[in-house]
Design an enzyme around this catalytic site. Structure first.
Site, PDB file in Angstrom:
ATOM      1  CE  LYS A   1      -1.836   2.997   2.307  1.00 50.93           C
ATOM      2  NZ  LYS A   1      -1.617   4.457   2.097  1.00 50.93           N
TER       3      LYS A   1
ATOM      4  CD  GLU B   1      11.853   4.425   9.305  1.00 53.44           C
ATOM      5  OE1 GLU B   1      11.740   5.353  10.152  1.00 53.44           O
ATOM      6  OE2 GLU B   1      11.938   4.609   8.092  1.00 53.44           O
TER       7      GLU B   1
ATOM      8  CD  GLU C   1       9.464  12.924  11.741  1.00 49.67           C
ATOM      9  OE1 GLU C   1       8.308  12.486  11.840  1.00 49.67           O
ATOM     10  OE2 GLU C   1      10.425  12.236  11.377  1.00 49.67           O
TER      11      GLU C   1
ATOM     12  CB  CYS D   1      11.767   9.603   9.703  1.00 50.32           C
ATOM     13  SG  CYS D   1      12.479   8.241   8.844  1.00 50.32           S
TER      14      CYS D   1
HETATM   15  C1  SIN Z   1      12.697   8.025   5.896  1.00 49.61           C
HETATM   16  O1  SIN Z   1      12.781   9.224   5.932  1.00 49.61           O
HETATM   17  O2  SIN Z   1      11.636   7.442   6.146  1.00 49.61           O
HETATM   18  C2  SIN Z   1      13.878   7.157   5.535  1.00 49.61           C
HETATM   19  C3  SIN Z   1      14.923   7.863   4.831  1.00 49.61           C
HETATM   20  C4  SIN Z   1      16.152   7.016   4.546  1.00 49.61           C
HETATM   21  O3  SIN Z   1      16.103   5.789   4.442  1.00 49.61           O
HETATM   22  O4  SIN Z   1      17.201   7.611   4.428  1.00 49.61           O
END
Ligand code: SIN
Length: 496
Positions: free
Chosen positions: A189, A265, A396, A299
């Site tokens: 998805k 994650e 964030e 992230c």
């Molecule tokens: C993310 O921002 O979700 C991951 C970025 C990365 O793998 O560098």
């Protein structure tokens, strides 16, 4: 119209032909209620394609296909799975420019940086091709020597992979590569903002030899209904999600019902520490990567710069100079350093965080405003003197905004860094390796860049602590997220 009949609908996006249906059981098709949703180029605000909008019952059909294909895919040889993944790596690499053009069209990132994502994303396919045939068990005597302990590793089973918009290829290959290598079938998805890159990938995987039913693709605007429906079905054995912590928590609650394996994650609030003996020009270089890669929409972006007072002036001056020189432009413009934010909602959120910080006493050194025009552009921004309680320090940012806090000592810097519910990434700059190791042992984060503004790498374990998630993706343990251990207790004294 019978909505579930095959459709060969596609769109030409930035010169690339992309299929726009769902992909279920090896067939491209419309959604059950024949609905489609628009994909918008954030550089222009214009619609670039319409994609089939999967209903919850389409998702159940996808799960049915994944469940039907699980036994044969799970029993296929590791070598075969490796070769298919390797072929997919070659194909993505050969079509590098096409993938980059589609990424830039649907998420706005400057084209040169989109090429970088294609290389990064393709690496996960190569990495997991290499891992597939290296899954090992054990054979050992029991502690009392009265029987034999043998273990094997088996695929978890059909897995739901929910991917974000900020790295629409790499976050897909990181999950799909690991799942397929382990022998799991998948339902993918994608984020509704960026389904086209994933559609192209799914097409490439099919052409690389992935059997029907092994990869299913269900873009949707009804994400909450879709996951609620799928997660109630006991045939689904695993969920892997990249996205916000609130959504991840909700998925974990749903996963608890069927005691489902979960990899999460989630969000970050990355501190970037510049200790008293840091090489400041290197720290500024690292800061530009850690903050402005993907326009801060990551992230693992540095969210809070925490700088020892001995080097603060030099660091702030360097950061402001480099930030104000960044060129903000349409991702197709060769001069662009920073593209648009993903949508107007996100841009308004960033503006609110900045306004709120300024209203509570922060000093604005550059930026702080949304660019006029049709796209969702925001000026790269540097703030100092931000109260630690300001929302921009707690949440964030996901935008091109850097906050710099001056710390009186390295110990204070580490305390400030850890003052967050998140623990995804941290960065530390110092020329003293003992001080660096001491800082890394005290920083509560799953990943730490030492004198480096980028930690992402297919061969390294990606993931966080605390509210930043569960599990690790990539690296040699990434495949473990999709494997169960099966233990055999063998009595070797019984005559054969
Ligand atoms: C993310 O921002 O979700 C991951 C970025 C990365 O793998 O560098």
């Amino acid at each position: 119209m019978d909505a579930t009949i095959s459709v060969d609908r596609s769109a030409v996006v930035a010169g690339v032909q992309v299929k726009t249906g769902l992909y279920v059981g090896g067939r491209w098709r419309a959604s059950e209620d024949a609905s489609w949703f628009d994909v918008v180029d954030p550089s222009t605000g214009k619609v670039i394609a319409a994609v089939a909008d999967a209903t919850p019952s389409d998702a159940i059909a996808a799960l049915g296909s994944a469940a039907a294909a699980q036994a044969s895919w799970g029993r296929s040889s590791a070598r075969r799975r490796a070769e298919i993944l390797r072929a997919a790596f070659e194909a993505v690499t050969a079509r590098r420019e096409e993938f980059a053009s589609v990424i830039t069209a649907e998420m706005g990132r400057p084209y040169a940086q989109s090429l970088g994502e294609v290389d990064y994303g393709a690496e996960f396919l190569r990495w997991f091709a290499e891992q597939a045939a290296h899954v090992h068990g054990e054979f050992a005597a029991s502690p009392n020597g009265d029987f034999t302990i043998a273990t094997t590793r088996v695929p978890v089973g059909p897995s739901l992979l929910i991917t974000p918009w900020n790295f629409p290829l790499a976050m897909g290959t990181r999950k799909i590569g690991a799942a397929l290598a382990a022998g799991c079938t998948v339902i993918v998805k994608p984020a509704e903002q960026t389904p086209l890159t994933m559609a192209l990938l799914v097409d490439v995987l099919a052409q690389a030899g992935v059997p029907d039913g092994v990869v299913n693709f269900v873009p949707t605007t009804r994400a909450a209904d879709q996951s609620e429906t799928l997660m109630r079905d006991a045939r689904l054995r695993k969920v892997s999600f990249t996205g916000s912590t609130p959504v991840g928590s909700r998925l974990l609650e749903q996963a608890a019902r069927n005691v489902m394996r979960s990899s999460m994650e989630l969000g970050g609030n990355g501190p970037f520490l510049v200790l008293r003996d840091a090489d400041v020009p290197s720290a500024v270089n690292g800061a530009m990567v850690a903050k402005f890669r993907n326009g801060g929409q990551s992230c693992v972006a540095a969210n809070r710069f925490i700088v020892h007072e001995a080097v603060a002036e030099e660091f702030i001056e360097g950061l402001v100079k480099r930030t104000s020189a960044l060129v903000v432009a349409d991702g197709t413009a060769p001069v662009a350093d920073i593209g648009p934010l993903i949508d107007d909602r996100q841009r308004q959120r960033v503006q609110r965080l900045v306004d709120d910080a300024v209203a509570s006493g922060a000093q604005l050194h550059t930026g702080g405003w949304a660019l006029p025009g049709d796209g969702y552009f925001y000026a790269p921004t540097v703030l100092t003197h931000v109260p630690v309680s300001a929302p921009i320090m707690r949440e964030e940012v996901f935008g091109p905004v850097a906050t710099v806090t001056v710390a009186a000592s390295d110990d204070d810097a580490i305390d400030l860094a850890n003052d967050t519910p998140f623990g995804l990434v941290a960065f530390v700059y110092t020329q003293n390796m003992a001080r660096a190791l001491d800082a890394t042992s005290r920083l509560d984060a799953g990943m730490i860049g030492v004198n480096r503004g980028l930690v992402s790498e297919a061969g390294a374990p990606f993931g966080g602590t605390k509210a930043s998630g569960l599990g690790r993706e990539g690296g040699h343990t990434g495949i473990d997220e999709y494997l169960e251990t099966k233990y055999l207790a063998i009595d070797t004294t019984v005559p054969a």
